[in-house]
Design an enzyme around this catalytic site. Sequence first.
Site, PDB file in Angstrom:
ATOM      1  N   LYS A   1      59.574  61.614  37.136  1.00  0.00           N
ATOM      2  CA  LYS A   1      59.039  62.783  37.829  1.00  0.00           C
ATOM      3  C   LYS A   1      57.523  62.690  38.029  1.00  0.00           C
ATOM      4  O   LYS A   1      56.998  63.142  39.057  1.00  0.00           O
ATOM      5  CB  LYS A   1      59.410  64.067  37.069  1.00  0.00           C
ATOM      6  CG  LYS A   1      60.900  64.376  37.071  1.00  0.00           C
ATOM      7  CD  LYS A   1      61.455  64.493  38.496  1.00  0.00           C
ATOM      8  CE  LYS A   1      62.912  64.933  38.499  1.00  0.00           C
ATOM      9  NZ  LYS A   1      63.448  65.037  39.875  1.00  0.00           N
TER      10      LYS A   1
ATOM     11  N   SER B   1      60.715  67.795  42.134  1.00  0.00           N
ATOM     12  CA  SER B   1      60.146  67.222  40.919  1.00  0.00           C
ATOM     13  C   SER B   1      60.595  68.122  39.771  1.00  0.00           C
ATOM     14  O   SER B   1      61.783  68.384  39.607  1.00  0.00           O
ATOM     15  CB  SER B   1      58.627  67.148  41.029  1.00  0.00           C
ATOM     16  OG  SER B   1      58.054  66.652  39.844  1.00  0.00           O
TER      17      SER B   1
ATOM     18  N   SER C   1      75.972  69.638  45.391  1.00  0.00           N
ATOM     19  CA  SER C   1      77.299  69.944  44.850  1.00  0.00           C
ATOM     20  C   SER C   1      77.287  71.008  43.759  1.00  0.00           C
ATOM     21  O   SER C   1      78.340  71.517  43.372  1.00  0.00           O
ATOM     22  CB  SER C   1      77.959  68.669  44.311  1.00  0.00           C
ATOM     23  OG  SER C   1      77.211  68.129  43.239  1.00  0.00           O
TER      24      SER C   1
ATOM     25  N   TYR D   1      62.715  60.216  31.853  1.00  0.00           N
ATOM     26  CA  TYR D   1      62.839  61.309  32.826  1.00  0.00           C
ATOM     27  C   TYR D   1      61.459  61.746  33.311  1.00  0.00           C
ATOM     28  O   TYR D   1      61.209  61.841  34.519  1.00  0.00           O
ATOM     29  CB  TYR D   1      63.575  62.493  32.201  1.00  0.00           C
ATOM     30  CG  TYR D   1      63.523  63.735  33.066  1.00  0.00           C
ATOM     31  CD1 TYR D   1      64.250  63.811  34.250  1.00  0.00           C
ATOM     32  CD2 TYR D   1      62.717  64.824  32.719  1.00  0.00           C
ATOM     33  CE1 TYR D   1      64.193  64.942  35.053  1.00  0.00           C
ATOM     34  CE2 TYR D   1      62.656  65.948  33.519  1.00  0.00           C
ATOM     35  CZ  TYR D   1      63.397  66.005  34.692  1.00  0.00           C
ATOM     36  OH  TYR D   1      63.320  67.122  35.493  1.00  0.00           O
TER      37      TYR D   1
END
Length: 270
Positions: free
Chosen positions: A149, A131, A11, A145
């Site tokens: 990852k 990633s 998006s 976060y």
Amino acid sequence: MQKVILIIGASAGMGKESAKKLIQQGHTVYAVSRRLELMQDLKALGGIPIQMDVTNEADIDKVVATIIKKEGKIDVLWNNAGYGLYGAVEDIPIDEARQQFEVNMFGLSSVTQKVIPYMRHAKSGTIINTSSMGGKMYTPMGAWYHASKHALEGWSDCLRLELKSFGINVVILEPGAIITEWAGIMADNVKKFSGNGAYKGPVNNLMAALKKNEGTGSAPAVIADAIHKIVNARRPKTRYRVGKWAKPMVWMRIYLGDRLFDKIVMNMVK
């Protein structure tokens, strides 16, 4: 060769820019996001936007079934949905941390599980997992976060070994600093959870560093170019490190050792 491509997280930013390029090249692109209203421009170009929440199993089942019914295959899956949960470990509620993993890791895994059987049957396919350079390094206030990852990196490496004999490529995309809405969401999170209290000083430093570097990252087009290479490569590389700071930061993390790297990172947010 025209391919059927499923992009999760199309998006805005990297996903949307890459979807446009792939559509223009003649590929059949299914663009997926929670925000269907933001993908109408892709529809106008010839893409096929579908609303989906990556944490909703029923949504995932519906999207995969829709594509298989119409196309009979999925040649490329790009798992690109994700966000950055930033704030001090002490401050972030565990439910928020779980949601970070639900989006960045478990939702991605569910989509992948549902697509693999069709690629395995076809004895071909490419799975691209977004990633980050943050999957190889770390920054202050980014524990959850970076954890998501780092987990994705290891998961993807194992998946690559499992799927190699079936002719399926697994590619890890490691973007550096890219100009997208990601930084704004990250900033909102860190201010929300740690903007006041014991970590106010470090948060203020981080905000100042973000403001100083605002708009200095690479354009999403560099990611679109990388995705183009991956999609069209007979044998893509296992990793693509793309965008500002990606290669030098990972190099420093690997070769300079913990204490020196810590010092460099903290100097960047002073």
